[in-house]
Design a protein around this motif. Structure first.
Motif, PDB file in Angstrom:
ATOM      1  N   ILE A   1      -4.266   3.851 -10.995  1.00  0.00           N
ATOM      2  CA  ILE A   1      -4.264   3.569  -9.554  1.00  0.00           C
ATOM      3  C   ILE A   1      -5.514   2.782  -9.163  1.00  0.00           C
ATOM      4  CG2 ILE A   1      -4.417   4.631  -7.277  1.00  0.00           C
ATOM      5  CD1 ILE A   1      -1.670   4.764  -8.411  1.00  0.00           C
ATOM      6  N   ILE A   2      -6.669   3.216  -9.703  1.00  0.00           N
ATOM      7  CA  ILE A   2      -7.904   2.504  -9.365  1.00  0.00           C
ATOM      8  C   ILE A   2      -7.839   1.065  -9.858  1.00  0.00           C
ATOM      9  CG2 ILE A   2     -10.390   2.436  -9.778  1.00  0.00           C
ATOM     10  CD1 ILE A   2      -9.554   4.557  -7.844  1.00  0.00           C
TER      11      ILE A   2
ATOM     12  N   TRP B   1       0.832  -1.207   0.000  1.00  0.00           N
ATOM     13  CA  TRP B   1       0.000   0.000   0.000  1.00  0.00           C
ATOM     14  C   TRP B   1       0.864   1.254   0.000  1.00  0.00           C
ATOM     15  CZ3 TRP B   1      -3.990  -2.456  -1.275  1.00  0.00           C
ATOM     16  CH2 TRP B   1      -4.288  -3.680  -0.698  1.00  0.00           C
TER      17      TRP B   1
ATOM     18  N   ILE C   1       1.910   1.813  -3.552  1.00  0.00           N
ATOM     19  CA  ILE C   1       0.855   2.363  -4.415  1.00  0.00           C
ATOM     20  C   ILE C   1       0.629   3.827  -4.088  1.00  0.00           C
ATOM     21  CG2 ILE C   1      -1.534   2.137  -5.136  1.00  0.00           C
ATOM     22  CD1 ILE C   1      -1.429  -0.764  -4.385  1.00  0.00           C
TER      23      ILE C   1
ATOM     24  N   GLU D   1      -7.546  -5.720  -4.403  1.00  0.00           N
ATOM     25  CA  GLU D   1      -8.633  -6.010  -3.477  1.00  0.00           C
ATOM     26  C   GLU D   1      -9.423  -7.237  -3.915  1.00  0.00           C
ATOM     27  OE1 GLU D   1     -10.787  -2.619  -2.367  1.00  0.00           O
ATOM     28  OE2 GLU D   1     -11.845  -3.644  -0.750  1.00  0.00           O
TER      29      GLU D   1
ATOM     30  N   LEU E   1      -5.593  -0.929  -7.528  1.00  0.00           N
ATOM     31  CA  LEU E   1      -6.265  -1.178  -6.247  1.00  0.00           C
ATOM     32  C   LEU E   1      -7.337  -2.237  -6.402  1.00  0.00           C
ATOM     33  CD1 LEU E   1      -6.600   2.380  -4.773  1.00  0.00           C
ATOM     34  CD2 LEU E   1      -5.278   0.494  -3.892  1.00  0.00           C
TER      35      LEU E   1
END
Lengths: 111, 157, 96
Positions: free
Chosen positions: C71-72, C27, C30, C79, C75
């Motif tokens: 980035i999205i 994290w 990122i 996830e 992520l």
């Protein structure tokens, strides 16, 4: 005269933006855990970037360049909280425990 | 369908604004890319459902942005001091805070405002509560006082 | 003076790069890359002003868009372990 005042103001904005960028970078290195570093990144995205772009807007005068700069400002203002929120949520769901000052009791909701 | 047409018009005017070219060949390329965007949006099923208009007082919105800007500057100065001065304490906490907005747009606006203010980050939004991570107690108390919450609620129509 | 702005941006980029390389968790990396992208946007814009070529702003705008989407996407991948809708919908059903 007005020209000079505008120049001075824009340089003040650009230098101020640079200062906050560096502060954000230091914070990103210095702060102890991921969630606190998120706040340092917030400084870069809000104060640093916006001040610097505001300085550029003053330098550009009124033209298509200004519109594009304002679009960049607007875009950063809308996306940076979204990205920060997505990061925080993903980290929490990924099992990362934030370091808390009050001790271990985090009243986190269902996961 | 109406939303798709609006989306197409908005995208094409944005394209015109950004390009500044008015030759036939380039205009047709812009039209082509607009059509592609609308097609993808429809295929992703976002063109017709998520086209909610802004149910907010537009004039109050500008006042709120001015207030939010001041809050962001104040919070920035505070976090900057905390980063540069090792003597100032950093005491992170995570807590749930009530949300009073009725509309979804209002909730998102509130959560984004919390995140935009350095020192506080909205992590989760569930039911009538938002989960917030704060850098220190003062920032956390700022959210707990509910001032921002009331101001965003006042924006809702 | 734009050179001073570029200098500040590059110093910050180096600090952020150190965090991206050190970052104990994925994290942190990122987060660092996200901030690095914002700074790249600024760097492109400042460079455009320094060279007096405003066309660079278009590139900055596009870079801001790509940075956010990237980035999205990363992520979402971390996830849900998947970029398609299938697994995510199943996960939501299990939770809800």
């Amino acid at each position: 005269m007005l020209e000079m005042a505008r120049d001075l103001l824009s340089w003040a904005f650009i230098l101020g933006g640079g200062f906050f960028l560096i502060v954000g970078g230091i914070g990103l290195l210095r702060l102890p855990d991921f969630f606190t570093r998120l706040h340092a990144a917030g400084i870069i995205d809000t104060m640093g970037a916006e001040l610097m772009l505001a300085g550029f807007v003053l330098q550009a005068g009124f033209s298509l360049v200004t519109v594009k700069l304002l679009l960049i400002v607007l875009f950063i203002m809308f996306t940076s909280p979204t990205a920060a929120h997505a990061l925080a949520k993903a980290a929490l769901h990924g099992g990362y425990k934030p370091r808390l000052a009050t001790g271990g009791d985090d009243d986190r909701g269902s996961d | 369908m109406l939303h798709a047409i609006y989306l197409g018009l908005a995208s094409f005017s944005l394209w015109l604004l950004l390009s500044g070219y008015f030759e036939i060949f380039l205009l047709s390329l812009g039209l082509l890319s607009t059509c592609l965007v609308v097609y993808i949006a429809r295929r992703m099923d976002v063109a017709d459902h998520e086209g909610r208009s802004l149910h907010m007082h537009v004039f109050r919105l500008f006042g709120y942005w001015a207030w939010l800007g001041m809050e962001i500057v104040k919070a920035n100065l505070d976090v900057t001091r905390r980063i540069l001065d090792p003597r100032l304490p950093i005491s992170p906490e995570v807590f749930w805070s009530p949300v009073t907005q009725g509309s979804e747009v209002g909730r998102v606006a509130y959560a984004n405002s919390i995140t935009l203010t350095p020192g506080t980050v909205a992590i989760d939004l569930e039911g009538d509560e938002v989960e917030v991570h704060a850098l220190n107690r003062e920032a956390a108390d700022g959210v707990r006082s509910g001032e921002m919450d009331r101001k965003v609620t006042a924006l809702d129509l | 003076m734009f050179a001073a702005a570029i200098l500040a941006i590059i110093v910050t980029m180096l600090l952020i790069l150190a965090r991206a390389l050190l970052g104990p968790t994925v994290w942190d990396c990122i987060l660092a890359i996200n901030s690095f992208g914002t700074l790249t946007v600024l760097l492109i814009a400042a460079h455009g002003f320094l060279m007096e070529r405003p066309e660079f702003l278009d590139i900055a705008l596009v870079y801001a868009l790509i940075n956010f989407i990237g980035i999205i996407a990363v992520l979402k991948f971390f996830e849900y372990g998947d970029l398609g809708p299938g697994k995510r919908a199943r996960l939501d059903e299990d939770q809800g």
